[in-house]
Design a protein around this motif. Structure first.
Motif, PDB file in Angstrom:
ATOM      1  N   VAL A   1       0.832  -1.200   0.000  1.00 25.08           N
ATOM      2  CA  VAL A   1       0.000   0.000   0.000  1.00 25.08           C
ATOM      3  C   VAL A   1       0.866   1.249   0.000  1.00 25.08           C
ATOM      4  N   ARG A   2       1.915   1.249   0.807  1.00 26.74           N
ATOM      5  CA  ARG A   2       2.793   2.409   0.860  1.00 26.74           C
ATOM      6  C   ARG A   2       3.558   2.599  -0.447  1.00 26.74           C
ATOM      7  N   SER A   3       3.927   1.523  -1.071  1.00 23.85           N
ATOM      8  CA  SER A   3       4.606   1.609  -2.355  1.00 23.85           C
ATOM      9  C   SER A   3       3.681   2.237  -3.393  1.00 23.85           C
ATOM     10  N   ARG A   4       2.436   1.808  -3.383  1.00 23.57           N
ATOM     11  CA  ARG A   4       1.451   2.367  -4.322  1.00 23.57           C
ATOM     12  C   ARG A   4       1.238   3.859  -4.038  1.00 23.57           C
TER      13      ARG A   4
ATOM     14  N   ARG B   1       2.956  15.478 -12.781  1.00 26.78           N
ATOM     15  CA  ARG B   1       1.880  16.236 -13.438  1.00 26.78           C
ATOM     16  C   ARG B   1       1.926  17.707 -13.052  1.00 26.78           C
ATOM     17  N   GLU B   2       2.184  17.986 -11.777  1.00 28.07           N
ATOM     18  CA  GLU B   2       2.290  19.379 -11.337  1.00 28.07           C
ATOM     19  C   GLU B   2       3.465  20.070 -12.016  1.00 28.07           C
ATOM     20  N   GLN B   3       4.548  19.360 -12.183  1.00 21.24           N
ATOM     21  CA  GLN B   3       5.712  19.930 -12.843  1.00 21.24           C
ATOM     22  C   GLN B   3       5.382  20.271 -14.286  1.00 21.24           C
ATOM     23  N   ILE B   4       4.676  19.396 -14.974  1.00 22.02           N
ATOM     24  CA  ILE B   4       4.315  19.627 -16.370  1.00 22.02           C
ATOM     25  C   ILE B   4       3.307  20.768 -16.494  1.00 22.02           C
ATOM     26  N   LEU B   5       2.262  20.738 -15.673  1.00 23.75           N
ATOM     27  CA  LEU B   5       1.184  21.716 -15.795  1.00 23.75           C
ATOM     28  C   LEU B   5       1.535  23.085 -15.233  1.00 23.75           C
ATOM     29  N   TYR B   6       2.165  23.112 -14.078  1.00 22.41           N
ATOM     30  CA  TYR B   6       2.367  24.378 -13.380  1.00 22.41           C
ATOM     31  C   TYR B   6       3.830  24.783 -13.263  1.00 22.41           C
TER      32      TYR B   6
ATOM     33  N   ARG C   1       4.117   5.821  -5.466  1.00 28.47           N
ATOM     34  CA  ARG C   1       4.010   5.936  -6.920  1.00 28.47           C
ATOM     35  C   ARG C   1       2.981   6.995  -7.303  1.00 28.47           C
ATOM     36  N   ASP C   2       1.840   6.987  -6.625  1.00 25.67           N
ATOM     37  CA  ASP C   2       0.808   7.981  -6.904  1.00 25.67           C
ATOM     38  C   ASP C   2       1.310   9.391  -6.619  1.00 25.67           C
ATOM     39  N   GLN C   3       2.061   9.562  -5.524  1.00 28.19           N
ATOM     40  CA  GLN C   3       2.608  10.877  -5.194  1.00 28.19           C
ATOM     41  C   GLN C   3       3.636  11.323  -6.238  1.00 28.19           C
ATOM     42  N   ASN C   4       4.435  10.395  -6.721  1.00 27.33           N
ATOM     43  CA  ASN C   4       5.401  10.736  -7.768  1.00 27.33           C
ATOM     44  C   ASN C   4       4.695  11.133  -9.053  1.00 27.33           C
TER      45      ASN C   4
END
Length: 105
Positions: free
Chosen positions: A16-19, A30-35, A22-25
């Motif tokens: 669960v923590r690994s998942r 996405r934030e880096q690309i968009l903003y 991954r979701d946080q990464n």
């Protein structure tokens, strides 16, 4: 669930923590690309919380400090009341009424 061993529970928690990581990464990318920015730094590291299969505390809590400050404030309020003094022109009863006011609707 009662027949799960400790090893299986640990494996599930790690999965669960690994998942989650991954979701946080993915979100950070996405934030880096968009903003053009990265998300807030993550202070959670799995190694800090698990040692030899057991969860451990990081020891960075502030509960003790907050309790100490609250006790000191209460003692100061009691001392003001006993001596009949004021704090910034406010009597201890006024301070207590402000503290007991519920600001949430």
């Amino acid at each position: 669930m009662k027949d799960f061993s400790v090893d299986r529970k640990l494996q599930l928690v790690q999965q669960v923590r690994s998942r989650y990581r991954r979701d946080q990464n993915d979100l950070s990318e996405r934030e880096q690309i968009l903003y053009g920015r990265s998300s807030a730094p993550r202070y959670y590291e799995e190694e800090e919380y698990f040692q030899n299969g057991e969860e451990v505390s990081s020891g960075e809590g502030t509960l003790g400090l907050r309790l100490l400050l609250a006790a000191l404030a209460a003692a100061a309020l009691v001392a003001l009341d006993r001596n009949g003094d004021t704090l910034f022109g406010m009597e201890p009863r006024q301070i207590m009424s402000y503290l007991s006011t519920d600001l949430l609707p």
